[in-house]
Write an enzyme that holds these catalytic residues in place. Sequence first.
Site, short mmCIF file in Angstrom:
data_model
loop_
_atom_site.label_atom_id
_atom_site.label_comp_id
_atom_site.label_asym_id
_atom_site.label_seq_id
_atom_site.Cartn_x
_atom_site.Cartn_y
_atom_site.Cartn_z
N HIS A 1 -29.50 -22.77 8.54
CA HIS A 1 -28.65 -21.35 8.20
C HIS A 1 -28.83 -22.18 6.67
O HIS A 1 -28.96 -21.25 5.68
CB HIS A 1 -27.05 -21.63 8.81
CG HIS A 1 -27.33 -20.03 7.91
ND1 HIS A 1 -27.24 -18.63 7.92
CD2 HIS A 1 -25.47 -20.73 7.33
CE1 HIS A 1 -26.66 -18.36 7.07
NE2 HIS A 1 -25.18 -18.87 7.00
N SER B 1 -26.38 -15.59 3.04
CA SER B 1 -25.40 -15.08 4.22
C SER B 1 -24.79 -14.27 3.61
O SER B 1 -25.07 -13.89 3.69
CB SER B 1 -24.18 -16.86 4.19
OG SER B 1 -23.52 -16.89 5.29
#
Length: 311
Positions: A280, A118
């Site tokens: 994610h 991320s």
Amino acid sequence: MLASKILKSLPSSSRRFFSTSKSFPIELSYELIDGSIKSGRHRYPILFLHGLFGSKQNNRTISKILARDLNRRVFVLDLRNHGNTEHVPEHNYISMTGDVENFIDQHQLRKAVLIGHSMGAKTAMIVALQSPGLVSALIPVDNAPVRSPLRSDVDKYVRGMEEIESAKVTKSSDADKILQKYEESLPIRQFLLTNLTRSVNGPTLKFRIPLGILANSLDDISGFPFEEPLADAKDGSIIKYDGPTLVVRGTKSRYVGDETIPTIKRFFPKSSIADIEAGHWVISEKPEAFRKGMYYLPSLLGSFFMVSRVS
């Protein structure tokens, strides 16, 4: 100063400059997990970079596995304003990139394999673009080199954590009850609450991350310093990273959609895409799938697993 000495010592081909920022690098807290035996002592080490609201604690387990299985050292980092690393007002990708470059230089690693999730993925990508001579291979996990607005949940998380601090709770269970109003998922709440720490002045719990600084930096974190590969002002060459790159994405996540692949290929011509059936939080959701994926890296990425001997 240390930063200026480091920059002077690097060959001009090793570092590019995209910003006139006056930010100076800070020292990053880290944990070294040394899985190398005699045959792996000179292999390129791995640097593991966490995402927003994360810390080295989140990547400790997978790092121990990679260090053991891949026979090398793994440095698990706390990026600025996270974990045990210093709190500073400036929080953007240029400053975080400088911190990581400085870490590589300070520890005389010469080159490293960068794995980042991320926010850490974008930081790793920028290090590779700005200082390709420091990066032997790149593994960004669930992020792309594009502006990608953060989920609205992120702003909610900040508000929830701010409410917890205002309530001056003394038990993590009370903090979790407050956070339930902002996030239904227990694993995500548990992840956010890993940042809780006991106040030095009493039993009150507080967050060890600077919520105000991070809240003001969300727009910077959602972006990328440049939108397309740029020409290097010094020699006119296109700024890209030609080293081996594996982009790992969660198939249930929206951060690395098919529309981002052409941009990924322009910045990272030798990149491959690996899909894992996850959201994610790829590594925490599917650690075994991620671990198994790393076994194929020597054949997929080639020489980045080879020995790094001083000539």
